[in-house]
Structures are given as structure tokens and as C-alpha cells.
Design a protein around this motif. Structure first.
Motif, PDB file in Angstrom:
ATOM      1  N   VAL A  21       0.855  -1.188   0.000  1.00 48.17           N
ATOM      2  CA  VAL A  21       0.000   0.000   0.000  1.00 48.17           C
ATOM      3  C   VAL A  21       0.891   1.238   0.000  1.00 48.17           C
ATOM      4  CG1 VAL A  21      -1.740   1.287   1.304  1.00 48.17           C
ATOM      5  CG2 VAL A  21      -1.908  -1.208   1.132  1.00 48.17           C
ATOM      6  N   ASN A  22       0.623   2.146  -0.931  1.00 55.11           N
ATOM      7  CA  ASN A  22       1.411   3.368  -1.084  1.00 55.11           C
ATOM      8  C   ASN A  22       1.234   4.272   0.130  1.00 55.11           C
ATOM      9  OD1 ASN A  22       1.510   6.373  -2.097  1.00 55.11           O
ATOM     10  ND2 ASN A  22       2.797   5.154  -3.474  1.00 55.11           N
ATOM     11  N   ASN A  23       2.303   4.980   0.489  1.00 57.82           N
ATOM     12  CA  ASN A  23       2.260   5.829   1.680  1.00 57.82           C
ATOM     13  C   ASN A  23       1.160   6.883   1.610  1.00 57.82           C
ATOM     14  OD1 ASN A  23       3.529   8.528   0.773  1.00 57.82           O
ATOM     15  ND2 ASN A  23       5.010   7.028   0.038  1.00 57.82           N
ATOM     16  N   VAL A  24       0.894   7.435   0.464  1.00 56.59           N
ATOM     17  CA  VAL A  24      -0.132   8.472   0.327  1.00 56.59           C
ATOM     18  C   VAL A  24      -1.527   7.890   0.548  1.00 56.59           C
ATOM     19  CG1 VAL A  24      -1.176  10.118  -1.287  1.00 56.59           C
ATOM     20  CG2 VAL A  24       1.301   9.845  -1.205  1.00 56.59           C
ATOM     21  N   VAL A  25      -1.723   6.643   0.198  1.00 58.33           N
ATOM     22  CA  VAL A  25      -3.027   6.000   0.356  1.00 58.33           C
ATOM     23  C   VAL A  25      -3.416   5.927   1.833  1.00 58.33           C
ATOM     24  CG1 VAL A  25      -4.279   3.822   0.035  1.00 58.33           C
ATOM     25  CG2 VAL A  25      -2.845   4.732  -1.802  1.00 58.33           C
ATOM     26  N   PHE A  26      -2.425   5.825   2.710  1.00 60.47           N
ATOM     27  CA  PHE A  26      -2.742   5.782   4.132  1.00 60.47           C
ATOM     28  C   PHE A  26      -3.476   7.041   4.578  1.00 60.47           C
ATOM     29  CE2 PHE A  26       0.401   2.362   4.272  1.00 60.47           C
ATOM     30  CZ  PHE A  26      -0.265   1.447   5.077  1.00 60.47           C
ATOM     31  N   LEU A  27      -3.207   8.179   3.951  1.00 62.10           N
ATOM     32  CA  LEU A  27      -3.957   9.396   4.281  1.00 62.10           C
ATOM     33  C   LEU A  27      -5.431   9.230   3.958  1.00 62.10           C
ATOM     34  CD1 LEU A  27      -1.526  12.212   3.115  1.00 62.10           C
ATOM     35  CD2 LEU A  27      -2.204  11.677   5.460  1.00 62.10           C
ATOM     36  N   TYR A  29      -7.017   6.327   3.975  1.00 62.60           N
ATOM     37  CA  TYR A  29      -7.529   5.410   4.997  1.00 62.60           C
ATOM     38  C   TYR A  29      -7.849   6.178   6.282  1.00 62.60           C
ATOM     39  CZ  TYR A  29      -5.729   1.386   2.270  1.00 62.60           C
ATOM     40  OH  TYR A  29      -5.467   0.439   1.315  1.00 62.60           O
ATOM     41  N   LEU A  30      -6.935   7.062   6.686  1.00 62.89           N
ATOM     42  CA  LEU A  30      -7.164   7.848   7.900  1.00 62.89           C
ATOM     43  C   LEU A  30      -8.383   8.746   7.738  1.00 62.89           C
ATOM     44  CD1 LEU A  30      -3.497   8.870   8.804  1.00 62.89           C
ATOM     45  CD2 LEU A  30      -4.797   6.866   9.585  1.00 62.89           C
ATOM     46  N   GLU A  31      -8.542   9.323   6.550  1.00 59.53           N
ATOM     47  CA  GLU A  31      -9.700  10.170   6.292  1.00 59.53           C
ATOM     48  C   GLU A  31     -10.996   9.376   6.428  1.00 59.53           C
ATOM     49  OE1 GLU A  31     -10.907  13.317   2.891  1.00 59.53           O
ATOM     50  OE2 GLU A  31     -10.530  11.276   2.177  1.00 59.53           O
ATOM     51  N   THR A  75      -7.834  -3.011  10.103  1.00 65.52           N
ATOM     52  CA  THR A  75      -8.540  -2.294  11.158  1.00 65.52           C
ATOM     53  C   THR A  75      -7.849  -0.962  11.432  1.00 65.52           C
ATOM     54  OG1 THR A  75      -9.280  -4.329  12.192  1.00 65.52           O
ATOM     55  CG2 THR A  75      -9.237  -2.369  13.589  1.00 65.52           C
ATOM     56  N   ILE A  76      -8.653   0.083  11.581  1.00 65.55           N
ATOM     57  CA  ILE A  76      -8.117   1.377  11.989  1.00 65.55           C
ATOM     58  C   ILE A  76      -8.793   1.753  13.299  1.00 65.55           C
ATOM     59  CG2 ILE A  76      -7.774   3.810  11.429  1.00 65.55           C
ATOM     60  CD1 ILE A  76      -8.020   3.007   8.461  1.00 65.55           C
ATOM     61  N   GLU A  77      -7.992   1.846  14.352  1.00 62.99           N
ATOM     62  CA  GLU A  77      -8.485   2.301  15.648  1.00 62.99           C
ATOM     63  C   GLU A  77      -8.211   3.794  15.749  1.00 62.99           C
ATOM     64  OE1 GLU A  77      -7.061   0.128  19.010  1.00 62.99           O
ATOM     65  OE2 GLU A  77      -7.719  -1.796  18.204  1.00 62.99           O
ATOM     66  N   VAL A  94      -3.268   1.813  12.334  1.00 56.78           N
ATOM     67  CA  VAL A  94      -3.724   0.968  11.239  1.00 56.78           C
ATOM     68  C   VAL A  94      -3.093  -0.384  11.526  1.00 56.78           C
ATOM     69  CG1 VAL A  94      -3.750   0.609   8.749  1.00 56.78           C
ATOM     70  CG2 VAL A  94      -3.793   2.946   9.678  1.00 56.78           C
ATOM     71  N   LYS A  95      -3.935  -1.414  11.721  1.00 60.12           N
ATOM     72  CA  LYS A  95      -3.384  -2.641  12.300  1.00 60.12           C
ATOM     73  C   LYS A  95      -4.195  -3.879  11.991  1.00 60.12           C
ATOM     74  CE  LYS A  95      -4.273  -2.849  16.847  1.00 60.12           C
ATOM     75  NZ  LYS A  95      -4.306  -2.448  18.242  1.00 60.12           N
TER      76      LYS A  95
END
Length: 140
Positions: A21-27, A29-31, A75-77, A94-95
Motif C-alpha cells: 500500500v502506497n504511503n499516500v493511500v494511508f492518508l 484510509y485515515l480520512e 482495522t483502523i483504531e 492501522v493494524k
């Protein structure tokens, strides 16, 4: 202290050339997790809380381990680490049950879209956020 749990699907297009997963995609996911968390207060009850808008003032992300594409969601807590008069800080992990991929935080500022300016956190919003407040940092 409660934590908001969000089950985030992984998409084929989330991968980069290295197969994770690309680092930018994590943003993104957080959104998704943040929006799911913040709008839990408003929709069913007709509450105007957070519906007027909010803006991100800051992101901080620690990439702990690569996440490779798979069919199972991650899962995102989420929880709150700080509440001020006009901002809040949301922390995330993210876990999977046995592995953390990302630790992050976001400073969010409630925003009045009609007046085009930041606003204060309402008493109702503060009560909701305090249910998720944990001022202790996550264990590494």
C-alpha cells in the motif's frame, strides 16, 4: 476510554510498484476512519455537530511496517488525544490483531463553511469527544 473501530477495505489500486500500500493511500484510509468517527454524533439524532465542516490542520504519520494488498480489510483504531477550544487531535493505529502498520495523528479544526472561518468546539461535540479521550501515547 473508548476507541472507534473502522474496518477499511484494501483496493487493488492502493498498491505501489513495490507491491504494498502506497504511503499516500494511508492518508485516505485515515480520512475514511476520521469521517466515520466524527459523523457518528450527527446523522441519526439531527445534531448539527461536525456537520458544519472541519479542516485538517496537520497530519503526522509513522510508517511501522509495509502493508501488502489482500482481500481482508485492515482495522483502523481512532481515539482523541487532545481537545482545545478550537481543535482536536485524533490518533490512529492501522493494524491487524498482531501487527501495527501505521501510527498517526491528525489535528482537526471545526470550520464554519458559511462564514469561511474556524469555529470553537461546541459543548455537545466536546462531550462526545471526551468519551474517546486518552492522553497517554500509544505503546510502541
Amino acid at each position: 476510554m473508548a476507541r472507534h473501530i473502522y474496518s477499511c477495505p484494501l483496493r487493488w489500486s492502493d498498491m505501489d510498484a513495490f507491491g504494498h500500500v502506497n504511503n499516500v493511500v494511508f492518508l485516505r484510509y485515515l480520512e475514511e476512519a476520521r469521517i466515520d468517527f466524527m459523523f457518528r454524533l450527527a446523522p441519526g439524532d439531527g445534531s448539527p455537530s461536525f456537520a458544519g465542516g472541519s479542516v485538517v490542520a496537520r497530519h503526522e504519520i509513522d510508517y511501522v511496517r509495509p502493508l501488502v494488498h489482500r482481500h481482508a480489510p485492515v482495522t483502523i483504531e481512532s481515539w482523541v488525544t487532545k481537545i482545545t477550544a478550537a481543535s482536536l487531535t485524533i490518533a490512529y493505529e492501522v493494524k491487524d490483531p498482531d501487527q501495527v502498520y501505521v501510527r498517526a495523528s491528525t489535528v482537526v479544526v471545526p470550520y464554519n463553511l458559511a462564514e469561511e472561518r474556524p469555529r470553537r468546539i461546541t459543548a455537545e461535540e466536546k462531550r462526545f469527544l471526551q468519551e474517546y479521550l486518552d492522553q497517554e501515547p500509544a505503546v510502541a
